[in-house]
Scaffold this active site. Structure first.
Site, PDB file in Angstrom:
ATOM      1  N   ASN A 105      13.972  -1.282  -2.300  1.00  0.00           N
ATOM      2  CA  ASN A 105      12.832  -0.993  -1.288  1.00  0.00           C
ATOM      3  C   ASN A 105      12.104  -2.246  -1.230  1.00  0.00           C
ATOM      4  O   ASN A 105      11.993  -2.604  -2.294  1.00  0.00           O
ATOM      5  CB  ASN A 105      12.445   0.386  -0.901  1.00  0.00           C
ATOM      6  CG  ASN A 105      11.808   0.612  -2.098  1.00  0.00           C
ATOM      7  OD1 ASN A 105      11.724  -0.053  -3.298  1.00  0.00           O
ATOM      8  ND2 ASN A 105      10.616   1.651  -1.333  1.00  0.00           N
ATOM      9  N   CYS A 130       8.502  -1.855  -0.910  1.00  0.00           N
ATOM     10  CA  CYS A 130       7.613  -1.682  -2.804  1.00  0.00           C
ATOM     11  C   CYS A 130       8.072  -1.909  -4.444  1.00  0.00           C
ATOM     12  O   CYS A 130       7.257  -1.737  -5.186  1.00  0.00           O
ATOM     13  CB  CYS A 130       6.516  -1.014  -2.608  1.00  0.00           C
ATOM     14  SG  CYS A 130       5.143  -1.443  -1.540  1.00  0.00           S
ATOM     15  N   GLU A 175       9.633   0.238  -5.399  1.00  0.00           N
ATOM     16  CA  GLU A 175       9.957   2.028  -7.102  1.00  0.00           C
ATOM     17  C   GLU A 175      11.288   2.091  -6.341  1.00  0.00           C
ATOM     18  O   GLU A 175      11.338   3.426  -7.555  1.00  0.00           O
ATOM     19  CB  GLU A 175       9.138   2.553  -6.094  1.00  0.00           C
ATOM     20  CG  GLU A 175       8.744   3.604  -4.763  1.00  0.00           C
ATOM     21  CD  GLU A 175       8.439   2.887  -3.772  1.00  0.00           C
ATOM     22  OE1 GLU A 175       8.198   1.561  -3.687  1.00  0.00           O
ATOM     23  OE2 GLU A 175       7.975   3.090  -3.029  1.00  0.00           O
TER      24      GLU A 175
HETATM   25  O1  CDP Z   1       1.568   5.957   1.803  1.00  0.00           O
HETATM   26  P1  CDP Z   1       3.078   6.366   2.042  1.00  0.00           P
HETATM   27  O2  CDP Z   1       3.955   6.950   2.148  1.00  0.00           O
HETATM   28  O3  CDP Z   1       2.777   5.430   3.576  1.00  0.00           O
HETATM   29  O4  CDP Z   1       3.482   5.135   1.999  1.00  0.00           O
HETATM   30  P2  CDP Z   1       3.780   4.236   0.129  1.00  0.00           P
HETATM   31  O5  CDP Z   1       4.179   5.525  -1.075  1.00  0.00           O
HETATM   32  O6  CDP Z   1       2.590   3.073   0.049  1.00  0.00           O
HETATM   33  O7  CDP Z   1       4.788   3.406   0.073  1.00  0.00           O
HETATM   34  C1  CDP Z   1       6.401   3.759  -0.544  1.00  0.00           C
HETATM   35  C2  CDP Z   1       7.435   2.932   0.893  1.00  0.00           C
HETATM   36  O8  CDP Z   1       7.260   3.382   2.500  1.00  0.00           O
HETATM   37  C3  CDP Z   1       7.045   1.610   0.618  1.00  0.00           C
HETATM   38  O9  CDP Z   1       8.240   1.316  -0.811  1.00  0.00           O
HETATM   39  C4  CDP Z   1       8.195   1.001   2.028  1.00  0.00           C
HETATM   40  O10 CDP Z   1       9.585   1.412   1.453  1.00  0.00           O
HETATM   41  C5  CDP Z   1       7.450   2.010   3.265  1.00  0.00           C
HETATM   42  N1  CDP Z   1       6.757   1.291   3.468  1.00  0.00           N
HETATM   43  C6  CDP Z   1       7.449   0.988   4.859  1.00  0.00           C
HETATM   44  O11 CDP Z   1       8.152   0.081   5.159  1.00  0.00           O
HETATM   45  N2  CDP Z   1       5.984  -0.384   5.965  1.00  0.00           N
HETATM   46  C7  CDP Z   1       4.867  -0.051   5.232  1.00  0.00           C
HETATM   47  N3  CDP Z   1       3.638  -0.342   5.889  1.00  0.00           N
HETATM   48  C8  CDP Z   1       4.721   0.496   3.698  1.00  0.00           C
HETATM   49  C9  CDP Z   1       5.431   1.273   3.303  1.00  0.00           C
END
Ligand code: CDP
Length: 568
Positions: free
Chosen positions: A270, A272, A274
Site C-alpha cells: 500500500n 506507505c 506497511e
Molecule cells: O492516520 P490515518 O488512519 O489517516 O492514516 P495513516 O496511518 O497515516 O496511513 C495509513 C494508510 O492510509 C496509508 O498507508 C495509505 O494506504 C492510506 N492513506 C491514503 O491513502 N491517503 C492519505 N492521504 C493518507 C493515508
C-alpha cells in the site's frame, strides 16, 4: 464526554464529523465514535444476538472514546454512511494491456474517492520504445503511465477528504529502471506517489559482489541491457538522498514471510509500505495508543492485552460490514481476511517510562512489546476462528494445519498520520517530531500548532522560567541546547533529527521482527547527510530483514512539511 485536543477537534470538524445540510458539522465527536462502534458491532449479529451487538458496541465505543484505540481514517469517516468503504489499503494489478491499465486506473480512482490508498507494481509493463503491434506505434513505458495515474489522483481529492495516495513500484531488473529511479526529480513530479524499487536478494548480492546486472524484458525475458550493479545502486542512493525517493521494497524478505505463498507472490505494498498485498487484496488497520498503556511508570500489560483483544475483534468485524469497491477485492479480502493492528504514541510511552529513544533499552522494549502484541493478537484471532471459522484460504496458508487463525495477518505498523493527531499523541513508532511545531493542513494550508504535552507538564512541575524555555523551544523545536535543563531531560525529549538514522532503523527492525505485515517508518536524515549514510542504511535495512525502507532528508529539495499521513 469525549475529551479532545484543539488540533484533534479541528481535524475532526474538517473531515470526519458528518455534515448537516448547511455544510457544517452536525455530529459531535462522541456521536462519531458511537456511529462507528454501532456500525462495526453490527457484524456481531451474524454469530450472536442483540445482546452481543450491544455489548460490543459499548466495548468498541469505550476504547475509542478513551483514545486507547482508533481504526484507520476511512473507518472513522465512512462507517454507517453511504460511502461505506472502510479500508485504507489496496493493491491493484497492472497488466501489460491498455484495456487493463485503464480499468485499474478507474478502480484506483473509485478507491481514492472514498479515502483509500492504492499500491501498484508496474514491472509487467513493456519498456519505453517497445513496439505496440495493435497500433503500429511504440510503448510509452511504466513511468509515463504512472504520470497518468498521478494526474488522476490529483483530480480525485478522495471525496474532498484526502488527497489520493499511491505507491508505485518498479523491479530493479526492468529496462526502464533508471528513468524510474529519477522520476521524482523536478518540481511537482509524481506528487501523489511514493516510489520504491523492488529489490531481490540476487540484486543485493550483485551490488555487494560488484557484479554486472541484467535488465530484462518483462514479456520475452530477453536481456535488453547490462549495467554495473554498483552504478544502478548509486543512482538509487543519490535520488533517495536528494528527493526522499525511491525507497526500497525487499521482495524476497516479503515473500519469505508471505502467509499464503501457495496463492502467488506478493510484489507490491500500500502507499506507505506497511501492508504487502497480492493484487486486489485490501487491508484495514487500527492502532493502539501506547501513551495510554502505562501505569505508575511501567507498561500496563494487562490493559494492553484487553485492548488488543477488543481491537482484533473490531478489525475482523470491519471485514464483515465493509463495502468493497468491486467483487474481486471483496472475494480475496474475504478469503484472506488480513487485518493490521499497530501502535501510535510509542515515543510518548518511552518518555512516560523515562527511557530515551536512542538507547538499547528502548529497542529491547520495542521487541518485547511488539512480541506481546503479536502473540495476543494471534490468540484473539485464534479464539475468533473457533467460533467464526478460520480464514477461507487457511488450508493454503503457512498456518495449516496447526494454527487455525481467523486472519492471514494480524499486525502492521501504520504511520497514523491523522489518527495520532485525533488521539493527541506521537505518530506511530516515530520519535517526537519536534517539541513545538506547526503542521500544514494538507487540504487548505491552515497551520496547526502543537507543543508536546509531556514536555509542558515537566516544565510546569520543575521550572520557574517556563516562558523563556518555551520561547527558545518555539524557535528551534528542540531543547537540546537549553543548558538550564538537566541532561537526562534533554536526552529524554530528543526529537527525530537529533536521533541518529541508525537508531531510527533499529526501532523499525525491532518492531518488524514481530509484525506480520510491515512497518511504515521514516528514517530522518540531517540536511548534511552524505551519500554514504544512505548507502549504509539501505544495505543495513536489507541485512536486518526490514521489508522496505524510506529516508527523509530535511532539505530544501526534500519533502519539508510533516503532512497528515503521507510523505511526498
Ligand atoms: O492516520 P490515518 O488512519 O489517516 O492514516 P495513516 O496511518 O497515516 O496511513 C495509513 C494508510 O492510509 C496509508 O498507508 C495509505 O494506504 C492510506 N492513506 C491514503 O491513502 N491517503 C492519505 N492521504 C493518507 C493515508
Amino acid at each position: 464526554m469525549v475529551k479532545l485536543a484543539d488540533n484533534a477537534l479541528m481535524v475532526l470538524k474538517e473531515r470526519y464529523l458528518q455534515k448537516g445540510t448547511s455544510g457544517s458539522a452536525d455530529e459531535t465527536p462522541e456521536e462519531l465514535f458511537r456511529r462507528v462502534a454501532r456500525g462495526i458491532a453490527a457484524a456481531e449479529r451474524k454469530w450472536g444476538g442483540e445482546k452481543e451487538v450491544n455489548n460490543w458496541t459499548e466495548s468498541f465505543f469505550e476504547v475509542m472514546k478513551r483514545l486507547a484505540f482508533l481504526p484507520n481514517s476511512p473507518t472513522l469517516m465512512n462507517t454507517g454512511t453511504v460511502a461505506g468503504q472502510l479500508s485504507a489499503c489496496f493493491v491493484l494489478p497492472v497488466v501489460d494491456s491498455l484495456e487493463s491499465i485503464f480499468s485499474t486506473l478507474k478502480q484506483a480512482a473509485l478507491i481514492h474517492q472514498k479515502g483509500g490508498g492504492t499500491g501498484f507494481n508496474f514491472s509487467q509493463l513493456r519498456p519505453k520504445g517497445d513496439p505496440v503491434y495493435t497500433s503500429g506505434g511504440y510503448a510509452s513505458g511504466p513511468v509515463s503511465f504512472m504520470k497518468i495515474f498521478d494526474a488522476a489522483s490529483a483530480h480525485v481529492k478522495q471525496g474532498g477528504k484526502r488527497s489520493g495516495a499511491n505507491m508505485g513500484i518498479l523491479n530493479a531488473d526492468h529496462p526502464d529502471i533508471e528513468e524510474f529511479i529519477s522520476a521524482k526529480k523536478g518540481l511537482g513530479n509524481l506528487q501523489n506517489f511514493n516510489i520504491s524499487v523492488g529489490i531481490t536478494d540476487a540484486f543485493m548480492k550483485a551490488v555487494y559482489g560488484n557484479a554486472p546486472w541484467d535488465l530484462i524484458h518483462p514479456n520475452n525475458r530477453k536481456v535488453i541491457k547490462t549495467l554495473e550493479s554498483g552504478n544502478l545502486w548509486n543512482q538509487i542512493v543519490e535520488n533517495a538522498l536528494l528527493y526522499g525517493d525511491p525507497g526500497l521494497i525487499f521482495l524476497d524478505t516479503i515473500h519469505s514471510k508471505n502467509p499464503t505463498p501457495g496463492l502467488g507472490k506478493i510484489n507490491a505494498t500500500n502507499p506507505c509500505g506497511e501492508v504487502p498485498l497480492m493484487p486486489y487484496e485490501s487491508c484495514n488497520l487500527g492502532s493502539i495508543n501506547l501513551s495510554k498503556m502505562t501505569i505508575g511508570g511501567s507498561v500496563d500489560w494487562f490493559g494492553l492485552e484487553k485492548t488488543i483483544d477488543i481491537a482484533i475483534r473490531f478489525l475482523d468485524d470491519v471485514i464483515e460490514v465493509n463495502q468493497y469497491p468491486n467483487p474481486k477485492i471483496r472475494k480475496i479480502t474475504y478469503r484472506n481476511r488480513k487485518i493490521g493492528l499497530g501502535v501510535m504514541g510509542w515515543a510518548e510511552m518511552l518518555i512516560k517510562l523515562g527511557i530515551p529513544y536512542d538507547t538499547q533499552e528502548a529497542v529491547e522494549l520495542a521487541s518485547r512489546l511488539m512480541h506481546f502484541i503479536q502473540e495476543k493478537s494471534k490468540a484473539s484471532s485464534r479464539s475468533l476462528a473457533m467460533i467464526r471459522g478460520p480464514f477461507p484460504n487457511w488450508e493454503k496458508s503457512i498456518y495449516y494445519p496447526n494454527e487455525p487463525l481467523r486472519n492471514a495477518t494480524c499486525t502492521s505498523i501504520a504511520p497514523t498520520g491523522t489518527i495520532s493527531v485525533i488521539a493527541d499523541t506521537s505518530s506511530s513508532i516515530e520519535p517526537l517530531f519536534a517539541l513545538a511545531y506547526q503542521r500544514m493542513h494538507v487540504l487548505n494550508d491552515d497551520t496547526l500548532t502543537t507543543v508536546n504535552r509531556q514536555f509542558l507538564d515537566y516544565l510546569y512541575e520543575h521550572h520557574h522560567d517556563v516562558n523563556s524555555i518555551l520561547e527558545s523551544v518555539f524557535e528551534k523545536g528542540t531543547c537540546d541546547d537549553i543548558t538550564s535543563l538537566p541532561t537526562p531531560i534533554r536526552s529524554l525529549f530528543k526529537t527525530a533529527l537529533e536521533i541518529s538514522p541508525e537508531w531510527h532503523l533499529k526501532h523499525q527492525v525491532a518492531f518488524q521482527r514481530y509484525t506480520d505485515n510491515a512497518v511504515s517508518k521514516t528514517i530522518n536524515l540531517p540536511e548534511s547527510a552524505s551519500h554514504n549514510v544512505v548507502d549504509e542504511l539501505y544495505k543495513m535495512a536489507w541485512e536486518h530483514k526490514a521489508k522496505g525502507i524510506t529516508v527523509f532528508r530535511n532539505s530544501p529539495k526534500g519533502k519539508k512539511v510533516l503532512n497528515l499521513g503521507v510523505k511526498g
